[in-house]
Design a protein around this motif. Structure first.
Motif, PDB file in Angstrom:
ATOM      1  N   LEU A 162       0.846  -1.117  -0.255  1.00 54.80           N
ATOM      2  CA  LEU A 162       0.402   0.127  -0.314  1.00 54.80           C
ATOM      3  C   LEU A 162       1.322   1.998  -0.037  1.00 54.80           C
ATOM      4  N   MET A 163       1.611   1.643   0.614  1.00 46.31           N
ATOM      5  CA  MET A 163       2.958   2.450   0.755  1.00 46.31           C
ATOM      6  C   MET A 163       3.838   2.885  -0.640  1.00 46.31           C
ATOM      7  N   LYS A 164       3.210   1.719  -1.452  1.00 43.96           N
ATOM      8  CA  LYS A 164       4.093   2.219  -3.364  1.00 43.96           C
ATOM      9  C   LYS A 164       3.061   3.113  -3.634  1.00 43.96           C
ATOM     10  N   LEU A 165       1.674   3.260  -2.969  1.00 41.40           N
ATOM     11  CA  LEU A 165       0.927   4.114  -3.725  1.00 41.40           C
ATOM     12  C   LEU A 165       1.264   5.763  -3.394  1.00 41.40           C
ATOM     13  N   PRO A 166       1.153   6.031  -4.531  1.00 36.62           N
ATOM     14  CA  PRO A 166       1.686   7.665  -4.366  1.00 36.62           C
ATOM     15  C   PRO A 166       0.819   8.582  -3.651  1.00 36.62           C
ATOM     16  N   GLY A 167       1.484   8.395  -2.733  1.00 32.75           N
ATOM     17  CA  GLY A 167       0.978   9.784  -1.076  1.00 32.75           C
ATOM     18  C   GLY A 167       0.423   8.902  -0.337  1.00 32.75           C
ATOM     19  N   ILE A 168       0.391   7.570  -0.569  1.00 32.36           N
ATOM     20  CA  ILE A 168       0.185   7.013   0.700  1.00 32.36           C
ATOM     21  C   ILE A 168       1.230   6.242   1.748  1.00 32.36           C
ATOM     22  N   GLY A 169       1.690   7.038   2.920  1.00 31.66           N
ATOM     23  CA  GLY A 169       2.566   6.726   3.946  1.00 31.66           C
ATOM     24  C   GLY A 169       2.442   5.699   4.759  1.00 31.66           C
ATOM     25  N   GLU A 170       3.057   5.339   6.136  1.00 32.18           N
ATOM     26  CA  GLU A 170       3.074   4.330   6.780  1.00 32.18           C
ATOM     27  C   GLU A 170       1.743   3.901   7.321  1.00 32.18           C
ATOM     28  N   GLN A 171       1.313   5.273   8.237  1.00 30.06           N
ATOM     29  CA  GLN A 171       0.544   5.726   8.860  1.00 30.06           C
ATOM     30  C   GLN A 171      -0.967   5.842   7.716  1.00 30.06           C
ATOM     31  N   THR A 172      -1.421   6.058   6.716  1.00 31.60           N
ATOM     32  CA  THR A 172      -2.434   5.741   5.848  1.00 31.60           C
ATOM     33  C   THR A 172      -2.300   4.276   5.752  1.00 31.60           C
ATOM     34  N   ALA A 173      -1.446   3.772   5.040  1.00 31.22           N
ATOM     35  CA  ALA A 173      -1.356   2.438   5.018  1.00 31.22           C
ATOM     36  C   ALA A 173      -1.854   1.333   6.122  1.00 31.22           C
ATOM     37  N   GLU A 174      -1.790   1.590   7.549  1.00 30.55           N
ATOM     38  CA  GLU A 174      -2.323   1.253   8.672  1.00 30.55           C
ATOM     39  C   GLU A 174      -3.567   1.620   9.311  1.00 30.55           C
ATOM     40  N   ARG A 175      -4.105   2.488   8.236  1.00 29.71           N
ATOM     41  CA  ARG A 175      -5.937   2.934   8.274  1.00 29.71           C
ATOM     42  C   ARG A 175      -6.378   2.174   7.762  1.00 29.71           C
ATOM     43  N   ILE A 176      -5.793   1.803   6.138  1.00 30.96           N
ATOM     44  CA  ILE A 176      -6.843   1.249   4.906  1.00 30.96           C
ATOM     45  C   ILE A 176      -6.702  -0.305   5.818  1.00 30.96           C
ATOM     46  N   ILE A 177      -5.895  -0.781   6.569  1.00 31.88           N
ATOM     47  CA  ILE A 177      -5.610  -2.495   6.830  1.00 31.88           C
ATOM     48  C   ILE A 177      -6.622  -2.398   8.167  1.00 31.88           C
ATOM     49  N   GLN A 178      -6.885  -1.147   8.494  1.00 34.00           N
ATOM     50  CA  GLN A 178      -7.706  -1.403   9.938  1.00 34.00           C
ATOM     51  C   GLN A 178      -8.632  -1.115   9.312  1.00 34.00           C
ATOM     52  N   HIS A 179      -9.596  -0.352   8.613  1.00 31.90           N
ATOM     53  CA  HIS A 179     -10.531  -0.514   8.066  1.00 31.90           C
ATOM     54  C   HIS A 179     -11.369  -1.658   7.294  1.00 31.90           C
ATOM     55  N   ARG A 180     -10.802  -2.712   6.850  1.00 31.22           N
ATOM     56  CA  ARG A 180     -10.491  -3.802   6.480  1.00 31.22           C
ATOM     57  C   ARG A 180     -10.975  -4.422   6.867  1.00 31.22           C
ATOM     58  N   LYS A 181     -10.389  -4.363   8.477  1.00 31.48           N
ATOM     59  CA  LYS A 181     -10.107  -5.468   9.814  1.00 31.48           C
ATOM     60  C   LYS A 181     -12.014  -5.571  10.249  1.00 31.48           C
ATOM     61  N   LEU A 182     -12.037  -4.135  10.212  1.00 26.53           N
ATOM     62  CA  LEU A 182     -13.082  -2.976  10.854  1.00 26.53           C
ATOM     63  C   LEU A 182     -14.874  -3.526  10.047  1.00 26.53           C
ATOM     64  N   TYR A 183     -14.211  -2.947   8.084  1.00 24.85           N
ATOM     65  CA  TYR A 183     -15.586  -3.460   7.903  1.00 24.85           C
ATOM     66  C   TYR A 183     -15.884  -4.433   6.788  1.00 24.85           C
ATOM     67  N   GLY A 184     -14.753  -4.971   6.578  1.00 26.08           N
ATOM     68  CA  GLY A 184     -14.622  -6.097   5.667  1.00 26.08           C
ATOM     69  C   GLY A 184     -13.945  -5.593   4.328  1.00 26.08           C
ATOM     70  N   ASP A 185     -13.813  -6.684   3.565  1.00 24.70           N
ATOM     71  CA  ASP A 185     -13.578  -6.429   2.272  1.00 24.70           C
ATOM     72  C   ASP A 185     -13.804  -5.390   1.852  1.00 24.70           C
ATOM     73  N   PHE A 186     -13.421  -4.259   0.369  1.00 21.13           N
ATOM     74  CA  PHE A 186     -13.930  -3.058  -0.358  1.00 21.13           C
ATOM     75  C   PHE A 186     -14.807  -3.536  -1.329  1.00 21.13           C
ATOM     76  N   LYS A 187     -15.806  -2.637  -1.083  1.00 24.76           N
ATOM     77  CA  LYS A 187     -16.492  -3.642  -2.958  1.00 24.76           C
ATOM     78  C   LYS A 187     -16.162  -2.588  -3.819  1.00 24.76           C
ATOM     79  N   ARG A 188     -16.175  -1.604  -3.581  1.00 29.32           N
ATOM     80  CA  ARG A 188     -15.859  -0.995  -5.022  1.00 29.32           C
ATOM     81  C   ARG A 188     -14.272   0.099  -4.794  1.00 29.32           C
ATOM     82  N   ILE A 189     -13.510   0.251  -5.467  1.00 27.41           N
ATOM     83  CA  ILE A 189     -12.482   1.030  -5.249  1.00 27.41           C
ATOM     84  C   ILE A 189     -12.729   2.268  -4.350  1.00 27.41           C
ATOM     85  N   GLU A 190     -13.714   2.723  -5.344  1.00 29.09           N
ATOM     86  CA  GLU A 190     -14.456   4.435  -4.760  1.00 29.09           C
ATOM     87  C   GLU A 190     -14.348   3.744  -3.085  1.00 29.09           C
TER      88      GLU A 190
END
Length: 149
Positions: free
Chosen positions: A98-126
């Motif tokens: 995730l950190m290889k994406l432009p503008g995504i740092g360590e903290q944001t990558a961790e938030r994405i993973i945390q969001h995934r754990k709490l709410y399940g998989d993303f249905k759409r990229i949006e």
């Protein structure tokens, strides 16, 4: 001396109060110049002994190399012309991916993973815009590199 000052006051046309302020400012200015020139020699001597920064060079080089890694990664991602060659599955990607994406740092990558754990998989990229730190602008930068399956 008083007659000399009185003559100057008369020529300039100052009242007694104005004269006191005028001469106070003149004396303060002269005193300031005197201090500046007297301290100037001391300051010049102190600055002539330049500080040796070479002891910090190795630390600077180490940190610069670390920064270069991140800059290189983001340049690599930005230079990809065909987004299909570099896609990150936001439902399975690791923090490092995730950190290889432009503008995504360590903290944001961790938030994405945390969001995934709490709410399940993303249905759409949006749906990634539901993660704190990813707004419309950041989404526009990364959307071509995202996939959900």
């Amino acid at each position: 001396m008083k007659s000399f000052l009185k003559k100057i006051n008369d020529v300039i046309g100052l009242t007694k109060s104005e004269s006191v302020v005028f001469w106070f400012l003149i004396i303060a200015f002269v005193f300031g110049l005197l201090i500046k020139f007297l301290r100037g020699d001391v300051v010049n001597e102190a600055t002539s002994n330049k500080f040796d920064y070479s002891v910090f060079d190795s630390e600077f080089e180490k940190r610069s190399a670390e920064i270069e890694k991140y800059v290189k990664v983001s340049k690599d991602v930005d230079s990809v012309t065909d987004a299909s060659t570099f896609k990150v599955n936001i439902n399975t990607a690791t923090k490092e991916e995730l950190m290889k994406l432009p503008g995504i740092g360590e903290q944001t990558a961790e938030r994405i993973i945390q969001h995934r754990k709490l709410y399940g998989d993303f249905k759409r990229i949006e749906d990634i815009m539901n993660v704190k730190g990813i707004g419309q602008k950041k989404f526009e930068k990364i959307k071509r590199y995202l996939k959900t399956n």
